[in-house]
Design a protein around this motif. Structure first.
Motif, PDB file in Angstrom:
ATOM      1  N   ILE A 254       0.835  -1.203   0.000  1.00 55.03           N
ATOM      2  CA  ILE A 254       0.000   0.000   0.000  1.00 55.03           C
ATOM      3  C   ILE A 254       0.867   1.250   0.000  1.00 55.03           C
ATOM      4  N   ARG A 258       0.641   4.369  -2.641  1.00 56.36           N
ATOM      5  CA  ARG A 258       0.504   5.772  -2.244  1.00 56.36           C
ATOM      6  C   ARG A 258       1.615   6.618  -2.845  1.00 56.36           C
ATOM      7  N   PHE A 263      -3.120   5.457  -5.214  1.00 57.49           N
ATOM      8  CA  PHE A 263      -4.119   5.723  -4.182  1.00 57.49           C
ATOM      9  C   PHE A 263      -3.790   7.062  -3.543  1.00 57.49           C
ATOM     10  N   ALA A 268      -5.349   5.472   0.925  1.00 54.48           N
ATOM     11  CA  ALA A 268      -4.238   4.613   1.335  1.00 54.48           C
ATOM     12  C   ALA A 268      -4.251   4.392   2.840  1.00 54.48           C
ATOM     13  N   ARG A 272      -4.989   0.534   4.215  1.00 53.90           N
ATOM     14  CA  ARG A 272      -3.776  -0.156   4.668  1.00 53.90           C
ATOM     15  C   ARG A 272      -4.120  -1.396   5.480  1.00 53.90           C
TER      16      ARG A 272
END
Length: 317
Positions: A254, A258, A263, A268, A272
């Motif tokens: 993740i 980001r 995202f 994000a 997560r």
């Protein structure tokens, strides 16, 4: 009662709501779709009305005369703690007032990390994420409303969506438009792990059946999925359907999503705690609904070909 003239009220006009409306219309039902604006493209033959389902009086009024109501609403992750409990209460009260069945589309988040164990209806709710725990509390509340005799409720639980109309999904807007235009497709986590996907027309058909069958009530059901394969194998099926190789752009975490701007910061942060879905096997065992109602998933290659055709007809490269 003239069952072909039953009113079915769907709260929410996302992919689930619209696909369900199509399915119910094909079954001869009267269909009312509800969203906040009262605007949007809907299947021919359905009615679309404006209404804020977070306001009880409005939800009750729009549910008047319904045989079945469906909660296909959604909210941004960061608004879940505020909005979802209120929607739950209003859906239960509206169905109770109308004497209608209540069908709810639900997620796999309630189970939490399964470490590769296949998910079944017997699996306990063991979520460690905030969102998973919230969904588990809501699911318990819906089923408790049924157990106490307040309202007749059934939950249908789906894996990651894909199919016509499905854009906001790991197998959606980041995959099919890119595949059609020769660009790299985005994949999340470890794509060599087994991962179950739910095809939207199968979801719609299953929710319609759950709303019809009395013996479905008072339970949560895992909706049909094709035999589970890896995301890499899914991409290979897409390659076969298109007749040309695909480039894969893998995003293992993740944080990388980001950093790359895939995202935004808010999403994000919220997502997560759910990214474990792409770093461990996610396997759905839907034998229960198959055995009870004869519902089976569309073969994966056929479902992907239909999805590709929809994207070809409805999006531009």
């Amino acid at each position: 009662m003239n069952l072909s003239n039953e009113l079915h009220v769907i709260f929410g006009t996302g992919p689930v709501g619209l696909s369900l409306a199509e399915e119910l219309l094909a079954r001869g039902k009267r269909v009312r779709l509800v969203n906040r604006s009262g605007k949007g493209q809907i299947p021919a033959g359905a009615e679309l009305v404006a209404g804020d389902a977070s306001r009880l009086a409005i939800a009750q009024e729009l549910s008047r005369g319904a045989a079945v109501i469906y909660n296909a609403t959604h909210a941004p992750y960061e608004q879940w703690p505020e909005i979802l409990p209120r929607l739950q209460e209003n859906m239960i009260e509206s169905a109770a007032t109308a004497g209608a069945k209540l069908v709810v589309i639900d997620t796999l988040y309630v189970y939490g990390e399964t470490h590769g164990q296949p998910m079944t209806e017997a699996m306990p709710y063991a979520a460690t994420s905030r969102k998973g725990r919230l969904r588990a509390e809501l699911a318990w509340g819906y089923l408790q409303a049924h157990r106490t005799g307040k309202v007749r409720v059934v939950l249908g639980r789906a894996a990651d969506f894909f199919g016509p109309r499905v854009l906001n999904s790991s197998l959606g807007q980041y995959v099919f438009p890119a595949a059609l235009s020769g660009q790299p497709i985005l994949t999340l986590g470890n794509i060599d792990l087994p991962h179950s996907y739910s095809y939207m027309p199968d979801i719609a058909r299953s929710l319609a059946v759950l709303g019809e069958r009395e013996e479905a009530l008072g339970q949560d059901w895992l909706l049909p999925v094709a035999p589970t394969v890896s995301t890499r194998e899914v991409s290979q099926l897409i390659e076969q359907a298109l007749g040309h190789p695909l480039q894969l752009f893998s995003v293992p975490s993740i944080e990388q999503a980001r950093e790359l701007g895939i995202f935004d910061e808010t999403f994000a942060t919220e997502y997560r705690e759910l990214f474990y879905q792409y770093t461990e096997p996610q396997i759905v065992d839907a034998h229960a609904i198959e055995h009870a109602f004869g519902l089976q998933a569309t073969p994966l290659d056929e479902a992907l070909r239909t999805t590709i055709r929809w994207y070809q007809e409805n999006t531009r490269s």
